[in-house]
Design an enzyme around this catalytic site. Structure first.
Site, PDB file in Angstrom:
ATOM      1  N   LYS A 136     -10.496  26.062  -4.316  1.00 55.03           N
ATOM      2  CA  LYS A 136     -10.980  24.710  -4.590  1.00 55.03           C
ATOM      3  C   LYS A 136     -12.502  24.703  -4.661  1.00 55.03           C
ATOM      4  O   LYS A 136     -13.152  25.663  -4.221  1.00 55.03           O
ATOM      5  CB  LYS A 136     -10.457  23.748  -3.520  1.00 55.03           C
ATOM      6  CG  LYS A 136     -10.748  24.147  -2.089  1.00 55.03           C
ATOM      7  CD  LYS A 136      -9.844  23.404  -1.099  1.00 55.03           C
ATOM      8  CE  LYS A 136     -10.212  23.751   0.333  1.00 55.03           C
ATOM      9  NZ  LYS A 136      -9.211  23.257   1.287  1.00 55.03           N
ATOM     10  N   ARG A 157      -4.177  14.385   8.505  1.00 55.30           N
ATOM     11  CA  ARG A 157      -5.108  14.213   7.398  1.00 55.30           C
ATOM     12  C   ARG A 157      -4.356  13.985   6.092  1.00 55.30           C
ATOM     13  O   ARG A 157      -4.547  12.990   5.421  1.00 55.30           O
ATOM     14  CB  ARG A 157      -6.024  15.440   7.287  1.00 55.30           C
ATOM     15  CG  ARG A 157      -7.091  15.290   6.242  1.00 55.30           C
ATOM     16  CD  ARG A 157      -7.894  16.548   6.035  1.00 55.30           C
ATOM     17  NE  ARG A 157      -7.119  17.626   5.425  1.00 55.30           N
ATOM     18  CZ  ARG A 157      -7.614  18.766   4.999  1.00 55.30           C
ATOM     19  NH1 ARG A 157      -8.906  19.018   5.146  1.00 55.30           N
ATOM     20  NH2 ARG A 157      -6.840  19.692   4.461  1.00 55.30           N
ATOM     21  N   TYR A 167     -43.970  19.949   7.115  1.00 55.26           N
ATOM     22  CA  TYR A 167     -44.022  18.503   7.346  1.00 55.26           C
ATOM     23  C   TYR A 167     -43.931  18.199   8.834  1.00 55.26           C
ATOM     24  O   TYR A 167     -43.141  18.816   9.547  1.00 55.26           O
ATOM     25  CB  TYR A 167     -42.842  17.821   6.652  1.00 55.26           C
ATOM     26  CG  TYR A 167     -42.858  17.922   5.151  1.00 55.26           C
ATOM     27  CD1 TYR A 167     -43.840  17.275   4.407  1.00 55.26           C
ATOM     28  CD2 TYR A 167     -41.888  18.655   4.487  1.00 55.26           C
ATOM     29  CE1 TYR A 167     -43.842  17.360   3.016  1.00 55.26           C
ATOM     30  CE2 TYR A 167     -41.878  18.738   3.100  1.00 55.26           C
ATOM     31  CZ  TYR A 167     -42.863  18.082   2.376  1.00 55.26           C
ATOM     32  OH  TYR A 167     -42.857  18.166   1.015  1.00 55.26           O
ATOM     33  N   MET A 217     -37.233  21.792   0.242  1.00 56.56           N
ATOM     34  CA  MET A 217     -36.319  21.767  -0.906  1.00 56.56           C
ATOM     35  C   MET A 217     -36.329  23.085  -1.678  1.00 56.56           C
ATOM     36  O   MET A 217     -35.281  23.604  -2.058  1.00 56.56           O
ATOM     37  CB  MET A 217     -36.669  20.605  -1.844  1.00 56.56           C
ATOM     38  CG  MET A 217     -35.584  20.393  -2.903  1.00 56.56           C
ATOM     39  SD  MET A 217     -35.894  19.047  -4.032  1.00 56.56           S
ATOM     40  CE  MET A 217     -35.809  17.628  -2.968  1.00 56.56           C
TER      41      MET A 217
END
Ligand SMILES: *Cc1c(COP(=O)(O)O)cnc(C)c1O
Length: 369
Positions: free
Chosen positions: A37, A137, A259, A306
């Protein structure tokens, strides 16, 4: 002019083949049916499926109908059996038939929709049935499976080829939930004596003979995750994410990196800035606890942005352009997942996001061209 070096995702099809055989060995007596999948856990369902076919796999699972159609196309003339875990929604019949897909029905609504399609077309539709034995589920509740059998008409027009369930705690061999689900599944399977039975995914395939039934459905362990969500010597790394050093700089002890000011150099050291970040699938939450591999050692990761990741070099000599392993045979998938507070499945599916995929090893090794 040469292009700047970039992140590279390598998928080792030979390692994939070894994992397939390791699982098949562990589950001896049962058929090993790969679960591909989400585009083969992000690694490319086509090349992965063609290699697994070559290794002997004949039954496969995907989640979505469109994944099943893509896998059918990727396998070309290979007559594989392809199960679709999403099952059957009204209107999807022609697509299942056209691509010869086997929906795994998981509710009475789906059973009814599939049966009414079969009746309307005057065809027999081959289906699987998923029963919920305690994971809560997906799947028909056990009581509903019983009712279905009582009303035999419910299955008219359907050729039930597989009855299956899924373990919620397979990665914990001692968890009593496994035994409870096993007991429930044994009772359910007796309702459908003609169908093949399947309970185990990767983790379950390693739980011993009781859990194997006719078919095991491994996904993540094919791709390098140990059956107990930690590195396992029987399972080899398949995906390798490497990225080049873009820059090298020095920091004094206590200086903030990246950051914010919460991440600071632990000591006076040199940093390597690596050309891959969370856009390439390096999970940001893995920073601090995860390690990257360079020049024979695991290195602390300070930050993941990123497009860039910053690691601690110490005094190791290094040059821009040299490659750092962020995931692979040394920076192990299960360790990365644990560092990220996640699981290998999530780490894998994120990898496909940007990096150029390179396949190592052939899709059909003995076919020379
Ligand atoms: C995803 C899935 C699998 C494969 O699970 P892994 O943990 O990746 O081995 C097997 N069966 C079902 C029903 C699934 O959803």
């Amino acid at each position: 002019m040469a292009l700047p070096p970039r992140a590279r995702l390598t998928i080792d099809l030979d390692a994939l083949a070894r994992n397939y055989h390791a699982i098949a060995h562990e589950a001896a007596g049962a058929v090993t049916a790969p679960v591909l999948k989400a585009d083969g856990y992000g690694l490319g369902a086509g090349p992965v499926a063609r290699r697994l076919w070559h290794e002997g796999a004949r039954s496969f699972f995907v989640a979505r109908l469109a994944e099943g159609e893509a896998l059918r196309a990727a396998l070309g003339a290979h007559q594989a059996e392809i199960f679709v875990l999403d099952g059957f929604v009204a209107g999807s019949g022609p697509r299942h038939v056209a691509a010869q897909l086997t929906p795994v029905l998981s509710s009475l609504t789906q059973v009814t929709a599939a049966a009414s399609f079969a009746k309307g077309e005057g065809v027999v539709l081959t289906c699987g049935l998923q029963v919920d034995t305690g994971m809560n589920r997906q799947g028909l509740p056990v009581a509903a499976a019983n009712a279905l059998i009582q009303a035999l008409d419910g299955l008219r027009g359907l050729d039930l080829t597989l009855v299956m369930s899924h373990l919620g705690s397979g990665a914990e061999p001692e968890n009593p939930r496994n035994r409870a689900q096993l007991d429930a599944f044994q009772a359910v399977r007796r309702l459908f004596p003609e169908a093949r039975a399947s309970l185990a995914a990767s983790a379950g395939a390693f739980l011993g003979p009781d859990f194997r039934f006719d078919m095991v459905r491994p996904g993540v362990s094919l791709f390098g995750s140990g059956p107990q969500e930690r590195p396992d010597p029987r399972i080899a790394a398949v995906a390798c994410l490497e990225a080049p050093i873009l820059d090298i700089r020095s920091v004094r002890a206590g200086e903030p990196i990246g950051y914010g000011t919460s991440i600071r150099a632990a000591y006076h050291t040199r940093l390597a800035v690596i050309g891959a970040g969370y856009a390439d699938g390096v999970i940001r939450a893995a920073r601090r606890a995860a390690r990257a591999w360079f020049a024979g050692d695991l290195r602390r990761i300070y930050i993941v942005d990123m497009d860039m990741t910053v690691i601690d070099l110490g005094d190791t000599p290094a040059q821009p352009g040299e490659m750092v392993e962020l995931l692979g045979p040394h920076a192990l998938l299960d360790d990365l997942a644990a560092a990220a507070g996640s699981i290998a499945h999530e780490c894998l599916v994120r990898l496909g996001s940007r990096g150029d995929r390179v396949y190592l090893g052939a899709e059909s090794p003995d076919v020379r061209n």
